[in-house]
Design a protein around this motif. Structure first.
Motif, PDB file in Angstrom:
ATOM      1  N   ASN A 103       6.204   7.536  14.385  1.00  0.00           N
ATOM      2  CA  ASN A 103       5.087   7.236  13.458  1.00  0.00           C
ATOM      3  C   ASN A 103       5.418   6.036  12.581  1.00  0.00           C
ATOM      4  O   ASN A 103       4.996   5.938  11.358  1.00  0.00           O
ATOM      5  CB  ASN A 103       4.484   8.259  12.829  1.00  0.00           C
ATOM      6  N   SER A 138       5.920   1.826  11.595  1.00  0.00           N
ATOM      7  CA  SER A 138       5.212   0.516  11.652  1.00  0.00           C
ATOM      8  C   SER A 138       6.121  -0.328  12.429  1.00  0.00           C
ATOM      9  O   SER A 138       7.315  -0.554  11.970  1.00  0.00           O
ATOM     10  CB  SER A 138       4.784   0.081  10.280  1.00  0.00           C
ATOM     11  N   GLN A 160       4.631  -6.139   1.393  1.00  0.00           N
ATOM     12  CA  GLN A 160       4.443  -5.170   2.236  1.00  0.00           C
ATOM     13  C   GLN A 160       5.666  -5.031   3.523  1.00  0.00           C
ATOM     14  O   GLN A 160       5.898  -6.445   3.790  1.00  0.00           O
ATOM     15  CB  GLN A 160       3.269  -5.113   3.034  1.00  0.00           C
ATOM     16  N   PHE A 167       7.671  -3.774   6.987  1.00  0.00           N
ATOM     17  CA  PHE A 167       7.541  -2.916   8.340  1.00  0.00           C
ATOM     18  C   PHE A 167       8.972  -2.131   8.438  1.00  0.00           C
ATOM     19  O   PHE A 167       9.752  -2.654   7.982  1.00  0.00           O
ATOM     20  CB  PHE A 167       7.139  -3.776   9.360  1.00  0.00           C
ATOM     21  N   ASN A 168       8.829  -1.275   9.463  1.00  0.00           N
ATOM     22  CA  ASN A 168       9.953  -0.296   9.507  1.00  0.00           C
ATOM     23  C   ASN A 168      10.846  -0.792  11.020  1.00  0.00           C
ATOM     24  O   ASN A 168      12.002  -0.986  10.750  1.00  0.00           O
ATOM     25  CB  ASN A 168       9.776   1.116  10.308  1.00  0.00           C
ATOM     26  N   GLN A 201      -1.988   0.680  15.937  1.00  0.00           N
ATOM     27  CA  GLN A 201      -1.471   0.125  14.610  1.00  0.00           C
ATOM     28  C   GLN A 201      -2.853  -0.485  13.708  1.00  0.00           C
ATOM     29  O   GLN A 201      -3.042  -0.348  12.707  1.00  0.00           O
ATOM     30  CB  GLN A 201      -0.469  -0.738  14.426  1.00  0.00           C
TER      31      GLN A 201
END
Length: 364
Positions: free
Chosen positions: A45, A47, A76, A78-79, A350
């Motif tokens: 799970n 991003s 922000q 993201f992974n 997403q």
């Protein structure tokens, strides 16, 4: 150790690395690595920095800008970032956290160019005008125009270009060494396509992932009939034409083997590679029909699993065994899902409020 038993075992010591930037170079087995990263993101799970709107690349072949990412907001992160882009570190750092693990993959430029010629034949002006790769390399300046760089990115030093460098730069020793040093400073690991299993063993070690996280089937591979056998003279010309790619490849091929021997040693490396291959065979037996042999796209029953067919390439895919239980089916589908379909799937998960990605060849 059969079936899905080891899917949740074999975890390396320490928490797994979850912030990852993979520079996806072209025609280098990078789609197989992308599948690994997409699966890990979905399973955990995480991003993913996906292309905005209807796009399938992150602005390629233009230099990457953060605004090419769907849903990007100030502050922000993201992974995981792994779609095609032309590397531009300041903009990537707007998308990824400070502790991101950066890695990429390279392939022998001779075979990378051969694959590009087939795959991008109808897109690249330099290739479109050439009757064959032999003819192109015998007189590349007849077909290749420096001023059409963004249209001809696949025709010369394409991997060098993907790292953000000038593929038409003079081959001055100081310049070449400085660019290679730049890659070394930013990228903690560079995989080598010709030694993909050994590369994945080292990647797994660096990321502290479980064995099944890096087990993969070949994605986006071509049938043997669409691979051109190159004469020694043509290979020599390809190395000369893509000399910047060749220097990059030679350096990081040596680096990979130095790292493997320093961190694992020959005996342990052989054992780890065999474990990886044995698990791949187990999953092929579990998931795939006809012994796991890749299929021509016309033979693939499930249209969702049919890969895109570009240029003159004959891209292969897989049929899943019928009658799989739901849990096994989900795992197996992820292992064989072509990259465009998987990207569209993750985008829908997403960003459920946004229109779905359109994959035209699926009739979506």
């Amino acid at each position: 150790m059969g079936g899905l038993q080891s899917l949740f075992g074999g975890q390396a010591k320490g928490p797994p690395v979850t912030n990852i930037m993979f520079l996806k170079t072209h025609k280098t087995a990078s789609s197989t690595v992308l599948n690994i990263l997409y699966r890990f993101a979905e399973t955990h799970n995480l991003s993913v920095a996906l292309p905005a709107g209807l796009h399938v690349h992150l602005g390629y072949p233009r230099l990457f800008l953060a605004r090419y990412v769907e849903g990007i907001q100030p502050q922000q992160h993201f992974n995981i970032m792994c779609n095609h882009l032309r590397f531009n570190l300041p903009e990537v750092q707007k998308v990824m956290p400070n502790n991101t693990f950066y890695f990429s993959i390279l392939r022998n430029p001779v075979f990378q160019l051969e694959s590009s010629f087939i795959y991008y034949k109808t897109y690249t002006p330099a290739f479109l005008r050439a009757p064959s790769l032999d003819a192109f390399l015998a007189s590349p300046r007849t077909f290749y125009n420096d001023s059409r760089l963004l249209k001809n990115v696949y025709a010369k030093n394409n991997m060098w270009f993907d790292f953000g460098f000038d593929p038409n730069a003079p081959r001055k020793e100081g310049y070449v060494r400085a660019r290679i040093a730049e890659v070394e400073r930013r990228f903690q690991l560079v995989l080598i396509a010709e030694h993909l299993d050994e590369s994945l063993v080292l990647l797994r070690r660096r990321l502290r992932w479980a064995l099944d996280d890096v087990v993969a089937f070949r994605i986006n591979s071509r049938s043997a009939r669409s691979v051109t056998r190159l004469a020694p003279k043509t290979r020599e010309r390809a190395r000369s034409w893509c000399a910047l790619d060749w220097r990059l490849y030679e350096h990081f091929n040596r680096t990979l083997w130095r790292q493997l021997h320093a961190e694992l040693g020959p005996r342990r490396l052989r054992g780890e590679v065999e474990r990886l291959r044995a698990r791949r065979r187990e999953l092929a037996t579990l998931c795939l029909q006809d012994g796991g042999a890749p299929k021509n796209h016309t033979q693939i029953r499930d249209p969702r699993l049919r890969p895109y067919q570009p240029g003159r390439a004959d891209i292969l895919g897989y049929n899943l065994r019928p009658g799989l239980d739901n849990k096994t089916l989900r795992v197996c589908e992820r292992l064989v899902m072509p990259e465009l379909q998987y990207m569209a799937r993750l985008y829908a998960l997403q960003f459920p409020e946004k229109p779905r990605k359109n994959i035209p060849f699926l009739g979506a």
